[in-house]
Design an enzyme around this catalytic site. Structure first.
Site, PDB file in Angstrom:
ATOM      1  N   ASP A  86       0.815  -1.211   0.000  1.00 48.27           N
ATOM      2  CA  ASP A  86       0.000   0.000   0.000  1.00 48.27           C
ATOM      3  C   ASP A  86       0.850   1.262   0.000  1.00 48.27           C
ATOM      4  O   ASP A  86       0.500   2.259  -0.645  1.00 48.27           O
ATOM      5  CB  ASP A  86      -0.917   0.024   1.234  1.00 48.27           C
ATOM      6  CG  ASP A  86      -2.203  -0.744   1.017  1.00 48.27           C
ATOM      7  OD1 ASP A  86      -2.380  -1.324  -0.074  1.00 48.27           O
ATOM      8  OD2 ASP A  86      -3.034  -0.768   1.951  1.00 48.27           O
ATOM      9  N   HIS A 128      -5.695   8.724   5.841  1.00 46.99           N
ATOM     10  CA  HIS A 128      -5.415   7.489   6.581  1.00 46.99           C
ATOM     11  C   HIS A 128      -4.116   7.534   7.387  1.00 46.99           C
ATOM     12  O   HIS A 128      -3.917   6.691   8.270  1.00 46.99           O
ATOM     13  CB  HIS A 128      -5.335   6.300   5.618  1.00 46.99           C
ATOM     14  CG  HIS A 128      -6.615   5.963   4.938  1.00 46.99           C
ATOM     15  ND1 HIS A 128      -7.778   5.735   5.625  1.00 46.99           N
ATOM     16  CD2 HIS A 128      -6.913   5.823   3.618  1.00 46.99           C
ATOM     17  CE1 HIS A 128      -8.750   5.457   4.768  1.00 46.99           C
ATOM     18  NE2 HIS A 128      -8.251   5.512   3.550  1.00 46.99           N
ATOM     19  N   GLY A 136      -2.814   3.121   3.921  1.00 40.77           N
ATOM     20  CA  GLY A 136      -3.790   3.411   2.881  1.00 40.77           C
ATOM     21  C   GLY A 136      -3.336   4.425   1.864  1.00 40.77           C
ATOM     22  O   GLY A 136      -4.101   5.320   1.482  1.00 40.77           O
ATOM     23  N   ASP A 164     -15.223  10.092   1.293  1.00 38.17           N
ATOM     24  CA  ASP A 164     -14.476   8.999   0.669  1.00 38.17           C
ATOM     25  C   ASP A 164     -15.163   7.672   0.960  1.00 38.17           C
ATOM     26  O   ASP A 164     -15.852   7.524   1.970  1.00 38.17           O
ATOM     27  CB  ASP A 164     -13.065   8.986   1.251  1.00 38.17           C
ATOM     28  CG  ASP A 164     -12.051   8.214   0.454  1.00 38.17           C
ATOM     29  OD1 ASP A 164     -11.275   8.846  -0.278  1.00 38.17           O
ATOM     30  OD2 ASP A 164     -12.011   6.978   0.595  1.00 38.17           O
ATOM     31  N   HIS A 166     -13.740   5.040   1.888  1.00 37.10           N
ATOM     32  CA  HIS A 166     -13.067   4.449   3.046  1.00 37.10           C
ATOM     33  C   HIS A 166     -13.226   5.359   4.273  1.00 37.10           C
ATOM     34  O   HIS A 166     -13.262   6.580   4.154  1.00 37.10           O
ATOM     35  CB  HIS A 166     -11.571   4.256   2.761  1.00 37.10           C
ATOM     36  CG  HIS A 166     -11.289   3.360   1.605  1.00 37.10           C
ATOM     37  ND1 HIS A 166     -11.124   3.829   0.316  1.00 37.10           N
ATOM     38  CD2 HIS A 166     -11.158   2.011   1.528  1.00 37.10           C
ATOM     39  CE1 HIS A 166     -10.894   2.818  -0.497  1.00 37.10           C
ATOM     40  NE2 HIS A 166     -10.908   1.702   0.209  1.00 37.10           N
ATOM     41  N   TYR A 297      -9.920   5.878  -8.053  1.00 42.49           N
ATOM     42  CA  TYR A 297      -8.972   5.036  -8.780  1.00 42.49           C
ATOM     43  C   TYR A 297      -9.453   4.630 -10.173  1.00 42.49           C
ATOM     44  O   TYR A 297      -8.812   3.826 -10.823  1.00 42.49           O
ATOM     45  CB  TYR A 297      -8.629   3.817  -7.907  1.00 42.49           C
ATOM     46  CG  TYR A 297      -8.210   4.283  -6.539  1.00 42.49           C
ATOM     47  CD1 TYR A 297      -6.983   4.909  -6.350  1.00 42.49           C
ATOM     48  CD2 TYR A 297      -9.090   4.221  -5.463  1.00 42.49           C
ATOM     49  CE1 TYR A 297      -6.624   5.424  -5.117  1.00 42.49           C
ATOM     50  CE2 TYR A 297      -8.731   4.728  -4.224  1.00 42.49           C
ATOM     51  CZ  TYR A 297      -7.503   5.333  -4.054  1.00 42.49           C
ATOM     52  OH  TYR A 297      -7.153   5.851  -2.835  1.00 42.49           O
TER      53      TYR A 297
END
Length: 389
Positions: A86, A128, A136, A164, A166, A297
């Site tokens: 990551d 993150h 992240g 987001d 996440h 992404y």
């Protein structure tokens, strides 16, 4: 006062390399698209400086900064979450990461100084990163550093809203026991997505109980459900908390085409979210709004369109959904990726109408709405079961 737009091509240096999904091409294509559409006409783009070590120490430990600086020479052995799949180590990692933080800090300063009521930095949103480790795709947490700085420069009630896919775990962790900061995160349910945090029962600690707000949404949630949940939770809390500034992380990995998650929003949904955030800032914070980017992404079809809408919203230059993609921009993309299938317009053709919560219809997102309201609303003197609150 013209809103502040922070951008410099040097921000493309935050590059995790290879086929890593956090590809800076998404930023380049966004700025190119916004430019071609005239969104940035006459706008002086503000060039950031890297955050200093002292500024980074607001959130991150001295040991962690030393590790980030050392990592390009040492590699994965440096620890602190660096050198993983990551968060791979890359050259000039400290400088590139500090520049991202500096760009968000520049937007915060412009608002605090009264030079602008709004500011946007699409390169930011690294929510993150923790005090002592990367996570992240995030090395330094620009959102948290900027909020900490604002707390020392004229603001004592700050609302942070994270859209987001996440959970905004790093920002929540930084202010979990600070009653001056309301952190709100709407995200895919932690049972089904990394980082596995962000349950409705995570509400803050000590005097700050009730200032951490989490709305975990089921996979497959579409625009109408997301907006139903947002409006059932956020406006009432902002009215009670009375923030002086709104800081928003505007990740677009909630889109149905995003390869890393399972919500099903559209570009039209994102556009509606930004307009809603602008309205809330006008209503509750005298228009003061700091917006940053985040995840996303689907690098070609989604991120450039959604974040162009974000910049346009901040600038009050809203782009009509039916606006065609500019031929020059399309040509640029197809020369680099000849097989890319591009949408024709700045819309996915979605209707973002939603039914407000409390209509007597049991929507799939209503479990999250009820759980969150029951966990948090009583702590603010609100009735969790009364849709008028």
């Amino acid at each position: 006062m013209q809103p502040a737009v922070v951008w410099d091509p040097a921000l493309l240096g935050y590059d995790l390399g290879g086929d890593h999904p956090f590809n800076p091409v998404r930023l380049d294509l966004t700025v190119r698209l916004a430019t071609e559409l005239g969104v940035l006409d006459g706008v002086e783009l503000l060039v950031p400086e890297p955050a200093t070590d002292t500024e980074l120490y607001r959130i991150h430990s001295e040991e962690y900064l030393a590790a980030v600086k050392l990592a390009p020479a040492v590699g994965w052995e440096v620890g602190h979450g660096l050198g993983t799949a990551d968060n791979p180590v890359f050259s000039d990692m400290h400088d590139a990461s500090a520049l991202v933080v500096g760009s968000t800090l520049l937007g915060a300063r412009k608002i605090a100084d009264g030079a602008a009521r709004r500011a946007v930095n699409i390169a930011g949103g690294l929510h993150h990163a923790m005090r002592d480790n990367a996570a992240g795709f995030c090395v330094y947490n620009d959102c948290a550093v900027a909020i900490s700085w604002l707390l020392d420069h004229g603001f004592d009630r700050i609302a942070y809203i994270d859209t987001d896919v996440h959970h905004g775990d790093g920002v929540q962790a930084a202010f979990y026991d600070d009653p001056r900061v309301l952190t709100v995160s709407l995200h895919q349910h932690p049972f089904t997505l990394w980082p596995g945090t962000g349950y409705s029962g995570e509400t803050g600690s000590g005097e700050a109980e009730g200032t951490a707000v989490n709305v975990p949404l089921p996979p497959g949630t579409r625009d109408a459900g997301w907006l139903r949940a947002f409006h059932a939770v956020v406006p009432s809390l902002l009215a009670v908390f009375r923030p002086q500034i709104l800081v928003t992380q505007c990740g677009v990995d909630s889109h149905e085409e995003d390869p890393l998650a399972d919500l099903a929003l559209s570009v039209d949904g994102h556009r509606t979210i930004y307009a809603t955030l602008r309205d809330l800032a006008e209503r509750h914070t005298d228009g003061r709004w700091l917006a940053v980017g985040g995840g996303g992404y689907q690098l070609i079809r989604v991120v450039p369109r959604s974040w162009t809408h974000l910049m346009a919203t901040v600038l009050d230059r809203d782009v009509k959904p039916e606006t065609p993609l500019p031929p020059n921009w399309v040509g640029t993309v197809l020369r680099a990726a000849p097989s890319a299938e591009l949408p024709p317009e700045m819309t996915d053709g979605r209707d973002t109408t939603f039914r407000p919560w409390g209509d007597g219809v049991d929507d799939p997102v209503d479990v999250a709405i009820r759980d969150t309201r029951r966990a948090v609303f009583p702590l603010h003197g609100l009735d969790p079961d009364d849709p008028r609150d």
